[in-house]
Design an enzyme around this catalytic site. Structure first.
Site, short mmCIF file in Angstrom:
data_model
loop_
_atom_site.label_atom_id
_atom_site.label_comp_id
_atom_site.label_asym_id
_atom_site.label_seq_id
_atom_site.Cartn_x
_atom_site.Cartn_y
_atom_site.Cartn_z
N ASP A 1 -3.08 2.24 -12.02
CA ASP A 1 -2.47 0.92 -12.23
C ASP A 1 -1.37 0.97 -13.30
O ASP A 1 -1.44 1.77 -14.23
CB ASP A 1 -3.57 -0.06 -12.66
N ASN B 1 -2.97 -5.06 -1.05
CA ASN B 1 -1.60 -4.69 -1.42
C ASN B 1 -0.56 -5.01 -0.34
O ASN B 1 0.64 -4.96 -0.60
CB ASN B 1 -1.51 -3.19 -1.80
C1 FPP Z 1 -0.70 -0.07 -8.99
O1 FPP Z 1 0.31 -0.38 -9.94
C2 FPP Z 1 -0.24 0.99 -8.10
C3 FPP Z 1 -0.18 0.91 -6.73
C4 FPP Z 1 -0.60 -0.28 -5.99
C5 FPP Z 1 0.37 2.02 -5.93
C6 FPP Z 1 -0.11 3.39 -6.29
C7 FPP Z 1 0.68 4.36 -5.50
C8 FPP Z 1 1.20 5.52 -5.96
C9 FPP Z 1 0.97 6.05 -7.33
C10 FPP Z 1 2.10 6.34 -5.07
C11 FPP Z 1 1.50 7.09 -3.95
C12 FPP Z 1 0.23 7.79 -4.22
C13 FPP Z 1 -0.06 9.10 -3.96
C14 FPP Z 1 -1.49 9.51 -4.00
C15 FPP Z 1 0.95 10.13 -3.67
P1 FPP Z 1 1.01 -1.80 -9.88
O2 FPP Z 1 2.17 -1.71 -8.96
O3 FPP Z 1 0.00 -2.84 -9.54
O4 FPP Z 1 1.50 -1.96 -11.37
P2 FPP Z 1 1.59 -3.31 -12.18
O5 FPP Z 1 0.18 -3.81 -12.34
O6 FPP Z 1 2.18 -2.87 -13.47
O7 FPP Z 1 2.47 -4.24 -11.41
#
Ligand code: FPP
Length: 245
Positions: free
Chosen positions: A27, A75
């Protein structure tokens, strides 16, 4: 870093008492990008790179299972461009993994409903899972279109289907567990959530019943291998009682 009022754990990792299974909520990518005046998608790209680094570190430490939350059933509410970027990063990662996993002896599994993903992603997932069957080794589970509640509902439906025309055997925690994506793997010993939120967000609801939690204010793209070590050291200082005394 926050340790719920406890001092930063000192010491070193005890390699005889490693968590077998670590689960990670990646996150904070969006906030990481926003703080730098970048689009959220840039945060996901750096987050994906960090996932590679942390996964390699876990393998080198001797962690047997690593499960990461890449995309939840919730998501899909995000803007289309952001979803496309995350799916593109996953595609790229799986392509690279296919060419390396045999050499590195890393098994891969995807937890989640993959039926709605692009044909390309589904083919890559099938390929990685097929390669994974050929050997034993560290296992990385990527939660993709995954939700803990959805997983439990699917398990219930599949169980009901299996015994629609026959007498169902007694349902136990163990037999029910075989209907989950995580069938055959131990529950996570340690769940790590960077970026300061204090919630599970529908991640591994069944499996994390007795997991130890480690939360930190570090945003995922900044989460280092050193901090992972700190999380393991903190885990090793906990007293796991599983409801006993
Ligand atoms: C949460 O941060 C992150 C996600 C929903 C996406 C995670 C995906 C990746 C790291 C890329 C692909 C993964 C792999 C395994 C190659 P957020 O966007 O909710 O952050 P925020 O809370 O700061 O808005």
């Amino acid at each position: 870093m926050r340790f719920f009022g406890k001092p930063k754990p000192a010491g070193e990792i005890d390699f005889n008492r490693l968590p077998r299974h670590i689960a990670l909520i990646m996150d904070g990518n969006g906030r990481w990008a926003k703080r730098r005046g970048l689009p959220r998608t840039a945060g996901h790209a750096v987050g994906a790179e960090n996932f590679r680094k942390i996964a390699t570190h876990c393998k080198n430490l001797g962690i047997e299972y690593l499960t990461v939350y890449a995309f939840s059933t919730e998501n899909w509410k995000r803007p289309a461009g952001e979803i496309e970027t995350i799916m593109g990063l996953l595609e790229r990662y799986l392509k690279e993994a296919i060419s390396q996993m045999e050499r590195d002896r890393v098994k891969m599994k995807v937890f989640g409903d993959t039926s709605v993903l692009s044909a390309e992603l589904q083919a890559l997932i099938a390929k990685t899972e097929e390669i994974s069957q050929r050997f034993e080794g560290v296992q990385v589970n990527i939660c993709l279109n995954y939700g803990g509640r959805d997983e439990i509902l699917r398990a219930v439906k599949r169980y009901a289907e299996d015994y629609a025309n026959s007498m169902a055997p007694e349902l136990t925690e163990e037999s029910f567990g075989r209907y989950l994506y995580s069938a055959d793997i131990p529950d996570p010993d340690l769940v790590i959530r960077p970026s300061g939120e204090l919630r599970l967000s529908n991640f591994l609801l069944w499996q994390s019943a007795y997991s130890e939690f480690y939360v930190s204010d570090t945003l995922w793209p900044d989460f280092t291998t050193q901090e992972l070590d700190q999380a393991i050291i903190a885990f090793q200082q906990r007293d796991r009682r599983y409801g006993g005394v």
